[in-house]
Design an enzyme around this catalytic site. Sequence first.
Site, PDB file in Angstrom:
ATOM      1  N   ARG A   1      65.691  45.897  31.510  1.00  0.00           N
ATOM      2  CA  ARG A   1      64.801  45.121  30.637  1.00  0.00           C
ATOM      3  C   ARG A   1      63.397  45.731  30.687  1.00  0.00           C
ATOM      4  NH1 ARG A   1      68.992  43.195  29.239  1.00  0.00           N
ATOM      5  NH2 ARG A   1      69.568  40.999  29.119  1.00  0.00           N
TER       6      ARG A   1
ATOM      7  N   ARG B   1      43.570  42.901  30.344  1.00  0.00           N
ATOM      8  CA  ARG B   1      42.128  42.951  30.070  1.00  0.00           C
ATOM      9  C   ARG B   1      41.505  41.558  29.959  1.00  0.00           C
ATOM     10  NH1 ARG B   1      41.721  47.353  25.610  1.00  0.00           N
ATOM     11  NH2 ARG B   1      40.733  45.718  24.416  1.00  0.00           N
TER      12      ARG B   1
ATOM     13  N   ASP C   1      34.038  56.374  27.820  1.00  0.00           N
ATOM     14  CA  ASP C   1      33.590  57.729  27.451  1.00  0.00           C
ATOM     15  C   ASP C   1      33.105  57.808  26.007  1.00  0.00           C
ATOM     16  OD1 ASP C   1      36.192  57.251  26.696  1.00  0.00           O
ATOM     17  OD2 ASP C   1      36.952  59.237  27.237  1.00  0.00           O
TER      18      ASP C   1
ATOM     19  N   MET D   1      48.727  49.411  31.116  1.00  0.00           N
ATOM     20  CA  MET D   1      47.784  50.227  30.340  1.00  0.00           C
ATOM     21  C   MET D   1      47.422  51.501  31.108  1.00  0.00           C
ATOM     22  SD  MET D   1      45.272  47.771  28.170  1.00  0.00           S
ATOM     23  CE  MET D   1      45.799  47.161  26.566  1.00  0.00           C
ATOM     24  N   GLY D   2      46.779  52.408  30.404  1.00  0.00           N
ATOM     25  CA  GLY D   2      46.402  53.691  30.990  1.00  0.00           C
ATOM     26  C   GLY D   2      46.699  54.762  29.955  1.00  0.00           C
ATOM     27  N   ARG D   3      45.696  54.979  29.101  1.00  0.00           N
ATOM     28  CA  ARG D   3      45.895  55.854  27.951  1.00  0.00           C
ATOM     29  C   ARG D   3      46.000  57.324  28.360  1.00  0.00           C
ATOM     30  NH1 ARG D   3      41.845  54.318  23.595  1.00  0.00           N
ATOM     31  NH2 ARG D   3      40.355  55.112  25.078  1.00  0.00           N
TER      32      ARG D   3
ATOM     33  N   ASP E   1      40.882  51.313  32.758  1.00  0.00           N
ATOM     34  CA  ASP E   1      41.715  52.478  33.099  1.00  0.00           C
ATOM     35  C   ASP E   1      41.191  53.256  34.319  1.00  0.00           C
ATOM     36  OD1 ASP E   1      43.112  51.750  30.877  1.00  0.00           O
ATOM     37  OD2 ASP E   1      42.676  53.545  29.705  1.00  0.00           O
TER      38      ASP E   1
ATOM     39  N   ASP F   1      39.197  55.719  34.524  1.00  0.00           N
ATOM     40  CA  ASP F   1      39.369  57.169  34.352  1.00  0.00           C
ATOM     41  C   ASP F   1      38.099  57.872  33.882  1.00  0.00           C
ATOM     42  OD1 ASP F   1      39.276  56.135  31.825  1.00  0.00           O
ATOM     43  OD2 ASP F   1      41.044  57.167  31.058  1.00  0.00           O
TER      44      ASP F   1
ATOM     45  N   THR G   1      35.746  50.643  32.020  1.00  0.00           N
ATOM     46  CA  THR G   1      37.109  50.756  31.484  1.00  0.00           C
ATOM     47  C   THR G   1      38.077  50.236  32.522  1.00  0.00           C
ATOM     48  OG1 THR G   1      38.931  52.209  30.879  1.00  0.00           O
ATOM     49  CG2 THR G   1      37.193  53.231  32.149  1.00  0.00           C
TER      50      THR G   1
ATOM     51  N   ARG H   1      34.950  49.249  18.309  1.00  0.00           N
ATOM     52  CA  ARG H   1      35.108  50.686  18.531  1.00  0.00           C
ATOM     53  C   ARG H   1      34.408  51.457  17.409  1.00  0.00           C
ATOM     54  NH1 ARG H   1      38.450  51.748  22.752  1.00  0.00           N
ATOM     55  NH2 ARG H   1      40.088  50.260  23.262  1.00  0.00           N
TER      56      ARG H   1
ATOM     57  N   HIS I   1      47.457  43.655  26.655  1.00  0.00           N
ATOM     58  CA  HIS I   1      46.079  43.166  26.778  1.00  0.00           C
ATOM     59  C   HIS I   1      45.907  42.025  27.774  1.00  0.00           C
ATOM     60  CE1 HIS I   1      46.046  45.520  23.105  1.00  0.00           C
ATOM     61  NE2 HIS I   1      44.750  45.653  23.283  1.00  0.00           N
TER      62      HIS I   1
ATOM     63  N   GLY J   1      36.788  49.022  24.151  1.00  0.00           N
ATOM     64  CA  GLY J   1      37.650  47.891  24.536  1.00  0.00           C
ATOM     65  C   GLY J   1      36.947  47.015  25.551  1.00  0.00           C
TER      66      GLY J   1
ATOM     67  N   GLU K   1      51.266  53.382  29.854  1.00  0.00           N
ATOM     68  CA  GLU K   1      51.533  53.498  28.404  1.00  0.00           C
ATOM     69  C   GLU K   1      51.375  54.944  27.901  1.00  0.00           C
ATOM     70  OE1 GLU K   1      48.504  51.188  26.380  1.00  0.00           O
ATOM     71  OE2 GLU K   1      46.909  52.333  27.340  1.00  0.00           O
TER      72      GLU K   1
HETATM   73  O1  F6P Z   1      40.769  52.278  27.252  1.00  0.00           O
HETATM   74  C1  F6P Z   1      41.148  51.058  27.716  1.00  0.00           C
HETATM   75  C2  F6P Z   1      42.388  50.579  27.028  1.00  0.00           C
HETATM   76  O2  F6P Z   1      42.663  49.338  27.613  1.00  0.00           O
HETATM   77  C3  F6P Z   1      43.592  51.530  27.108  1.00  0.00           C
HETATM   78  O3  F6P Z   1      44.280  51.456  28.312  1.00  0.00           O
HETATM   79  C4  F6P Z   1      44.391  51.092  25.916  1.00  0.00           C
HETATM   80  O4  F6P Z   1      45.216  52.128  25.435  1.00  0.00           O
HETATM   81  C5  F6P Z   1      43.353  50.745  24.925  1.00  0.00           C
HETATM   82  O5  F6P Z   1      42.206  50.378  25.640  1.00  0.00           O
HETATM   83  C6  F6P Z   1      43.766  49.628  24.002  1.00  0.00           C
HETATM   84  O6  F6P Z   1      42.764  49.413  23.100  1.00  0.00           O
HETATM   85  P1  F6P Z   1      42.726  48.304  21.961  1.00  0.00           P
HETATM   86  O7  F6P Z   1      42.074  47.103  22.553  1.00  0.00           O
HETATM   87  O8  F6P Z   1      41.925  48.923  20.880  1.00  0.00           O
HETATM   88  O9  F6P Z   1      44.150  47.991  21.580  1.00  0.00           O
END
Ligand code: F6P
Length: 342
Positions: free
Chosen positions: A267, A276, A104, A170-172, A128, A130, A126, A73, A273, A12, A223
């Site tokens: 709500r 990002r 990673d 975000m934060g997988r 995230d 992480d 990232t 990806r 995104h 990403g 998320e």
């Molecule tokens: O790993 C970074 C991240 O932004 C995650 O927080 C999120 O789940 C994922 O990428 C979303 O990815 P994509 O751009 O493929 O929807």
Amino acid sequence: MANRVGILTGGGDCPGLNAVIRGAVRRALKSDWQVTGILEGWRGLLEGKWKELDMEAIRGILPRGGTILRTSRTNPGKRADGLETIKKNYAAAGLDALIAIGGDDTQGVASKLHDSGLRVIGVPKTIDNDLSGTDYTFGFDTAVNIATEAIDRLHTTAEAHNRVMVVEVMGRDSGWIAVASGMAGGADVILIPEKPIDLDDVAKLLQHRVERGRCFSIVVVAEGAKLPSGKGVNISEKVDEFGHTQQGGIGAVLATEIEKRTGYETRVVILGHVQRGGSPTAFDRVLATRFGVRAMELVLKGESGKMVALRGNDIVSVPFSQALTNRKVDPELYRVAETFFG
Ligand code: F6P
């Protein structure tokens, strides 16, 4: 003939990627190395897509989000002869080394290529935050600032309507963005993947706020947070080439449950995104620039199999093996955040 380094961005995108590219290219050109930009992550090395990166190519990119090399990806491990094709194209592009900027998944592929004899240096990326091996990844600070601004804005509308606002960030696999933006934005509850959600607990915290005269609340949820059943919520069950589902939607489930348990109008806002996109913060530009320059310096030293990293205020390098596990939210940070719940 001059030496040549390749650079690619995988996974990403993330604000600051262009600052890394600029740092590495400027440092390379200073030492008379030439630079090849591999397009669209590992796909570019599989399909032979690349371009020259000279001074002109990197002009004006420091404040730009996204990546001038584009990304994907793509997992070479999922293609027949993927790693062999990459090795062939590495040679065809005349590379003496490769800088792989990614999370990673990207670092995992970089590590395999290093093991197979190519010279590869990694740069962690990232939003995230992480990745193990580094205290911070660039892009995180930008994402936290975007989410914090959103939480600030949501406060006024939540208060005007006596509502609960659930903000999904975000934060997988870990809740760094949720904790940092929730703390900075004064959230009343923060829910993260590291700690399964207790819905009764959430309802009690929100009721406590009303009892003390605060008739609105902000709940920040990552998320990847898990429901009491231990399950997360996905937008789609489709998995990408690295096995990740597309996450999102926990906020809506949570909002319904909160309304059911408390009767408070609720709500949900999914930031997605937006976190990002756009220009990196000054912090991310500086960190990304330091990573880019140092990655190239490792190449100049003939190193391989290492990832640049931030430890305290220092840029160091760590073996790939230290970079491949997920870094969870610091429990002490979460404990401080909890002081302000309810
Ligand atoms: O790993 C970074 C991240 O932004 C995650 O927080 C999120 O789940 C994922 O990428 C979303 O990815 P994509 O751009 O493929 O929807």
